[in-house]
Design an enzyme around this catalytic site. Structure first.
Site, PDB file in Angstrom:
ATOM      1  N   ASP A  17      -2.471 -10.809  -2.455  1.00  0.00           N
ATOM      2  CA  ASP A  17      -3.168 -10.366  -1.189  1.00  0.00           C
ATOM      3  C   ASP A  17      -4.541 -10.094  -1.390  1.00  0.00           C
ATOM      4  OD1 ASP A  17      -1.849  -8.801   1.621  1.00  0.00           O
ATOM      5  OD2 ASP A  17      -3.625  -7.934   0.908  1.00  0.00           O
ATOM      6  N   HIS A  52       0.771  -1.166   0.019  1.00  0.00           N
ATOM      7  CA  HIS A  52       0.045  -0.067   0.120  1.00  0.00           C
ATOM      8  C   HIS A  52       0.818   1.305   0.161  1.00  0.00           C
ATOM      9  CE1 HIS A  52      -3.492  -2.164   0.509  1.00  0.00           C
ATOM     10  NE2 HIS A  52      -3.480  -2.652   1.718  1.00  0.00           N
ATOM     11  N   HIS A 107      -6.156  -7.514  -0.187  1.00  0.00           N
ATOM     12  CA  HIS A 107      -6.218  -5.755  -0.748  1.00  0.00           C
ATOM     13  C   HIS A 107      -5.603  -5.707  -1.964  1.00  0.00           C
ATOM     14  CE1 HIS A 107      -6.769  -6.563   3.720  1.00  0.00           C
ATOM     15  NE2 HIS A 107      -7.896  -5.821   3.490  1.00  0.00           N
ATOM     16  N   ASP A 144      -4.163 -12.917   3.436  1.00  0.00           N
ATOM     17  CA  ASP A 144      -5.624 -12.383   3.937  1.00  0.00           C
ATOM     18  C   ASP A 144      -6.657 -12.869   3.083  1.00  0.00           C
ATOM     19  OD1 ASP A 144      -4.518 -10.721   2.261  1.00  0.00           O
ATOM     20  OD2 ASP A 144      -4.412  -9.038   3.593  1.00  0.00           O
TER      21      ASP A 144
HETATM   22 ZN   LIG Z   1      -4.020  -7.176   2.530  1.00  0.00          ZN
END
Ligand SMILES: [Zn+2]
Length: 307
Positions: A159, A122, A161, A243
């Site tokens: 991931d 991120h 996200h 995740d």
């Molecule tokens: Zn994540």
């Protein structure tokens, strides 16, 4: 296979109750040890140099992470905080990926795994966010093209996200192909299918809430793996967040450890075909310790091409 890590990565702490906790990395390292995988060599990660960081991050961002003393705790946004060890941990995490890239390109190893935290995907060129300070995968990709003169580096990010930071950093860099599968419309909100990079070098596959491994396998088989194969990467970097596992408390996909094994084996096939077998994988998210343990071992077994 080399496993890069550093004690500072266990000392970085974003505060009590934070899901991105030192216990995550302890679980990963303990699971690797307990699995008794053959040929694992644990290596202390070196710090990334300023030059390595500058290929992916602005000087102002680097200074904000490294040069502001932290006494106790320093909050960066609602999710992201630093303690006195965080800058060192982020430096070692990015340095791990660069050292792993050096090792696989020099031919000392075919594969490496970076057992590090904080995660990185991120972190944009200019900002820390979403538990991330430096974007280790992007720093490693830019190191591979900047120092080793590779012309085609792929970053595959599974991931749950979207790696908005990696996408931001490589948006105008056609030598890096960023491919991401992630849960649609959760944090950070980016990663729509029409976000393609200025040179068509980004490919996003948002998955609907509740998607399981079967859906994921179909999306990779139909879209992501053929595009990756066409790109003919000379090096594969994996942003390995676990995740999307069904046990994960932060998100709503339903992968199992065996799905990570399947996907990793598919990436190994492509690396063996185009990239001289070279894969560098780095830990991103994953907040169920049980899921982290079993998924990491499944991922490493597949990287080692064990049955
Ligand atoms: Zn994540």
């Amino acid at each position: 296979m080399r496993v890069y890590t550093h004690p500072a990565c266990l000392r970085h702490d974003a505060g009590p109750g934070h899901p991105e906790s030192p216990a995550r990395l302890r679980a990963v390292l303990d699971a690797i040890d307990a699995a008794g995988l053959p040929g694992i060599e644990r290596i202390e990660a070196p710090p990334a140099s300023r030059m390595q960081l500058l290929r992916a991050h602005s000087p102002a961002h680097i200074a904000r992470v490294l040069d502001v003393p932290v006494d106790g705790q320093r909050r960066i946004d609602a999710d992201t905080a630093m303690n006195a060890h965080s800058a060192e941990a982020a430096l070692r995490a990015a340095g791990a990926v660069c050292a792993a890239v050096d090792a696989v390109i020099d031919g000392r190893e075919k594969r490496a795994f970076c057992a590090v935290r904080p995660p990185g995907h991120h972190a944009t060129r200019d900002e820390s966010m979403g538990f991330c300070l430096f974007n280790s995968a992007a720093v490693g990709a830019m190191h591979a093209i900047g120092v080793h003169r590779l012309e085609r580096v792929a970053v595959v990010d599974f991931d749950v996200h979207h790696g908005n930071g990696t996408q931001d950093i490589v948006w105008d860099e056609p030598r890096v192909f960023y491919l991401s599968s992630h849960q649609h419309a959760i944090y950070p909100g980016t990663g729509q299918r029409d976000e393609r990079g200025s040179r068509g070098n980004v490919l996003n596959a948002p998955l609907r809430e509740g998607s399981d491994g079967e859906v994921m396998r179909r999306v990779y088989a139909d879209r992501l793996l053929p595009a990756l194969d066409d790109f003919r990467p000379q090096l594969l970097i994996i942003s390995a967040g676990f995740d999307a596992h069904r046990l994960d408390p932060l998100a709503g996909l339903n992968f199992a450890a065996d799905d990570y094994a399947w996907l990793t084996r598919e990436l190994v096939v492509i690396a063996n075909r185009h990239a001289g077998s070279r894969i560098v994988s780095t830990l991103e998210g994953g907040y169920s310790l049980t899921a982290l343990r079993e998924s990491t071992v499944a991922h490493l077994r597949a990287l080692l091409e064990l049955p």
